[in-house]
Design an enzyme around this catalytic site. Structure first.
Site, mmCIF file in Angstrom:
data_model
loop_
_atom_site.group_PDB
_atom_site.id
_atom_site.type_symbol
_atom_site.label_atom_id
_atom_site.label_comp_id
_atom_site.label_asym_id
_atom_site.label_seq_id
_atom_site.Cartn_x
_atom_site.Cartn_y
_atom_site.Cartn_z
ATOM 1 N N CYS A 141 0.832 -1.205 0.000
ATOM 2 C CA CYS A 141 0.000 0.000 0.000
ATOM 3 C C CYS A 141 0.868 1.257 0.000
ATOM 4 C CB CYS A 141 -0.926 -0.020 1.220
ATOM 5 S SG CYS A 141 -1.973 1.441 1.348
ATOM 6 N N CYS A 144 -0.470 4.110 2.118
ATOM 7 C CA CYS A 144 -0.272 3.917 3.564
ATOM 8 C C CYS A 144 1.180 4.157 3.958
ATOM 9 C CB CYS A 144 -0.632 2.490 3.971
ATOM 10 S SG CYS A 144 -2.210 1.915 3.340
ATOM 11 N N ASP A 145 2.108 3.616 3.182
ATOM 12 C CA ASP A 145 3.493 3.528 3.642
ATOM 13 C C ASP A 145 4.487 4.363 2.848
ATOM 14 O OD1 ASP A 145 2.706 1.733 5.613
ATOM 15 O OD2 ASP A 145 2.898 0.011 4.275
HETATM 16 C C1 LIG Z 1 0.129 -3.767 5.937
HETATM 17 C C2 LIG Z 1 -1.011 -2.796 5.741
HETATM 18 C C3 LIG Z 1 -0.867 -1.496 6.157
HETATM 19 C C4 LIG Z 1 -1.895 -0.592 6.002
HETATM 20 N N1 LIG Z 1 -1.720 0.674 6.441
HETATM 21 C C5 LIG Z 1 -2.733 1.560 6.344
HETATM 22 C C6 LIG Z 1 -2.589 2.881 6.834
HETATM 23 O O1 LIG Z 1 -1.539 3.248 7.344
HETATM 24 N N2 LIG Z 1 -3.645 3.710 6.704
HETATM 25 C C7 LIG Z 1 -4.824 3.328 6.123
HETATM 26 O O2 LIG Z 1 -5.763 4.139 6.059
HETATM 27 N N3 LIG Z 1 -4.984 2.093 5.628
HETATM 28 C C8 LIG Z 1 -3.980 1.193 5.725
HETATM 29 N N4 LIG Z 1 -4.125 -0.059 5.211
HETATM 30 C C9 LIG Z 1 -5.386 -0.403 4.540
HETATM 31 C C10 LIG Z 1 -6.473 -0.703 5.609
HETATM 32 O O3 LIG Z 1 -5.962 -1.645 6.510
HETATM 33 C C11 LIG Z 1 -7.744 -1.202 4.957
HETATM 34 O O4 LIG Z 1 -8.211 -0.278 4.006
HETATM 35 C C12 LIG Z 1 -8.824 -1.413 6.014
HETATM 36 O O5 LIG Z 1 -8.376 -2.265 7.034
HETATM 37 C C13 LIG Z 1 -10.095 -1.991 5.387
HETATM 38 O O6 LIG Z 1 -10.988 -2.175 6.412
HETATM 39 P P1 LIG Z 1 -12.210 -3.177 6.303
HETATM 40 O O7 LIG Z 1 -12.983 -2.986 7.568
HETATM 41 O O8 LIG Z 1 -12.908 -3.008 5.029
HETATM 42 O O9 LIG Z 1 -11.606 -4.647 6.259
HETATM 43 P P2 LIG Z 1 -10.361 -5.395 6.874
HETATM 44 O O10 LIG Z 1 -9.504 -4.562 7.722
HETATM 45 O O11 LIG Z 1 -9.751 -6.115 5.733
HETATM 46 O O12 LIG Z 1 -11.063 -6.462 7.818
HETATM 47 C C14 LIG Z 1 -11.811 -7.507 7.286
HETATM 48 C C15 LIG Z 1 -12.362 -8.314 8.432
HETATM 49 O O13 LIG Z 1 -13.270 -9.290 7.934
HETATM 50 C C16 LIG Z 1 -13.060 -10.498 8.632
HETATM 51 N N5 LIG Z 1 -13.608 -11.569 7.804
HETATM 52 C C17 LIG Z 1 -13.259 -11.945 6.547
HETATM 53 N N6 LIG Z 1 -14.001 -12.994 6.153
HETATM 54 C C18 LIG Z 1 -14.859 -13.275 7.184
HETATM 55 C C19 LIG Z 1 -15.875 -14.256 7.409
HETATM 56 N N7 LIG Z 1 -16.169 -15.162 6.480
HETATM 57 N N8 LIG Z 1 -16.531 -14.255 8.577
HETATM 58 C C20 LIG Z 1 -16.256 -13.322 9.537
HETATM 59 N N9 LIG Z 1 -15.302 -12.370 9.380
HETATM 60 C C21 LIG Z 1 -14.606 -12.366 8.225
HETATM 61 C C22 LIG Z 1 -11.565 -10.538 8.877
HETATM 62 O O14 LIG Z 1 -11.247 -11.434 9.942
HETATM 63 C C23 LIG Z 1 -11.319 -9.077 9.246
HETATM 64 O O15 LIG Z 1 -11.593 -8.876 10.615
HETATM 65 C C24 LIG Z 1 -3.110 -0.990 5.366
HETATM 66 C C25 LIG Z 1 -3.252 -2.309 4.926
HETATM 67 C C26 LIG Z 1 -2.235 -3.211 5.105
HETATM 68 C C27 LIG Z 1 -2.400 -4.629 4.637
#
Ligand SMILES: Cc1cc2nc3c(=O)[nH]c(=O)nc-3n(C[C@H](O)[C@H](O)[C@H](O)COP(=O)(O)OP(=O)(O)OC[C@H]3O[C@@H](n4cnc5c(N)ncnc54)[C@H](O)[C@@H]3O)c2cc1C
Length: 315
Positions: A141, A144-145
C-alpha cells in the site's frame, strides 16, 4: 425448531475499521449489533505497526492498538463481539425477509439486517524474502506507507493501473521509483502508462521480475531477473511495493450478491445497499478505489445508517 435459533437485529461480518464503525453506529441506534470477527480480529491494520494517516492520532498509532480502541468503543455501546467465521449464508430476497447465517459450519443464526465488512486481501508474490520483510520495507500500500520512504529509492512490482498509480504516487515522494513489469508491456490503461512514462524519476524495467528481496530485518535491496535473458542484477532500494492486486473476501456471496469480475461487492449509488434488501456492504469489500481505513470507517457508518433506515421503514 426456529424458536431455538438466535435472531439478531444487525449482524456484522468482519472486524476491520468498517465493521467496528458500523457497530458503533448500530449500537448507539439500539440495534444491538452482533459482530463475528473472522480469523483476523481487527482486520488488516493489525498487520502494521505504523498508522500515520488516520485522523485523531497526531503522533500516529500502532494498527493493533487502534483496532483494540475501536473494539472497546463498539463494546461500550453494547456491541457483542464474537470470535467466529461466517461459513455460509442464505440471504433472503424479500423486503423484511430473514437472512440465515451459519458460523463455523455449525451455528445457525437469523438476522434482520446483515452488514458485510469482510475486507480484501492484498496479493503477494509468495517469495520467502518478501513474506519475511512485510512491515520491514515490503508493503502492498503506497498510500499507507509511501511517506516512510521520502527521498529514498523504491521498486514497484506490477503492471496494471494500480501499479502505475502507486508508482506515480511514490514518484512524488521518493527519489527514484523502479517499476518491474513481467511482460514486455504494461496492462495499465494508456492514460496511466502515459503518466508513468512522462514522470522523470520512474524507470520501467520490462520482462523483469523480483527474484529476491535483500536484507535480514529491513529491506536493503532487490535482486531482479530478466525473464528473457535470465540475467540477474541487484538494485539498491529501501522499499518494495507489491502492486499485483487484491482479492476481495467475497467467496461466500458468489452467485448471491452482485459483484464485479474481480469479486468486489457492488453497492447501489452512494449507498451501501447491495442487490438484496437488508444486506449492506462496507469497507474494502466494496471499494477497489481507495482502500483506506478512514474510507472503510466512513462506509461502515453509512451501512449502519442504511440498516437503521431499512428497519425503520419496515415498522
Ligand atoms: C500492511 C497494511 C498497512 C496498512 N496501512 C494503512 C494505513 O496506514 N492507513 C490506512 O488508512 N490504511 C492502511 N491499510 C489499509 C487498511 O488496513 C484497509 O483499508 C482497512 O483495514 C479496510 O478495512 P475493512 O474494515 O474493510 O476490512 P479489513 O480490515 O480487511 O477487515 C476484514 C475483516 O473481515 C473479517 N472476515 C473476513 N471474512 C470473514 C468471514 N467469512 N466471517 C467473519 N469475518 C470475516 C476478517 O477477519 C477481518 O476482521 C493498510 C493495509 C495493510 C495490509
Amino acid at each position: 425448531m426456529s424458536d431455538t435459533i438466535e435472531r439478531i437485529k444487525c449482524l456484522i461480518i468482519g472486524s476491520g475499521p468498517a465493521g467496528y464503525t458500523a457497530a458503533i453506529y448500530a449500537a448507539r441506534a439500539d440495534m444491538k449489533p452482533v459482530m463475528y470477527t473472522g480469523m483476523q480480529m481487527g482486520g488488516q491494520l493489525t498487520t502494521t505497526t505504523e498508522v500515520d494517516n488516520y485522523p485523531g492520532y497526531p503522533n500516529g498509532t500502532d494498527g493493533t492498538a487502534m483496532m483494540n480502541d475501536l473494539q472497546k468503543q463498539a463494546e461500550r455501546f453494547g456491541t457483542e463481539v464474537r470470535f467466529g467465521l461466517v461459513t455460509k449464508v442464505e440471504l433472503s430476497d424479500k423486503i423484511g425477509g430473514i437472512h440465515k447465517i451459519i458460523v463455523d459450519e455449525s451455528k445457525e443464526l437469523e438476522a434482520e439486517t446483515v452488514i458485510i465488512s469482510t475486507g480484501a486481501t492484498a496479493k503477494y508474490l509468495g517469495l520467502e524474502s518478501e513474506q519475511r520483510l512485510i512491515g520491514g520495507g515490503v508493503s502492498a500500500c503506497a498510500t499507507c506507507d509511501g511517506f516512510f520512504y521520502k527521498g529514498q529509492d523504491v521498486i514497484v512490482v506490477g503492471a496494471g493501473d494500480t501499479a502505475a498509480e502507486e508508482a506515480t504516487y511514490l514518484a512524488n515522494i521518493c527519489n527514484k521509483v523502479t517499476m518491474l513489469v513481467r511482460k514486455d508491456h504494461m496492462r495499465a490503461s494508456k492514460a496511466m502508462q502515459h503518466r508513468v512514462n512522462k514522470t522523470a524519476n520512474i524507470e520501467v524495467l520490462y520482462n523483469t521480475e523480483l527474484d529476491e528481496v535483500l536484507g535480514e530485518s529491513v529491506v536493503e535491496g532487490a535482486r531482479v531477473v530478466n525473464n528473457q535473458t535470465k540475467d540477474k542484477h541487484d538494485i539498491a532500494i529501501t522499499g518494495v511495493f507489491i502492486a499485483i492486486g487484491h482479492k476481495p473476501n467475497s467467496d461466500l456471496f458468489k452467485g448471491v450478491l452482485d459483484m464485479d469480475e474481480v469479486g468486489y461487492l457492488i453497492t447501489q449509488g452512494k449507498s451501501t445497499k447491495t442487490n438484496l434488501p437488508g444486506v449492506f456492504a462496507a469497507g474494502d469489500i466494496q471499494d477497489k478505489e481507495y482502500r483506506q481505513a478512514v474510507t472503510a470507517a466512513g462506509t461502515g457508518c453509512m451501512a449502519a445508517l442504511d440498516a437503521e433506515r431499512y428497519l425503520g421503514a419496515l415498522e
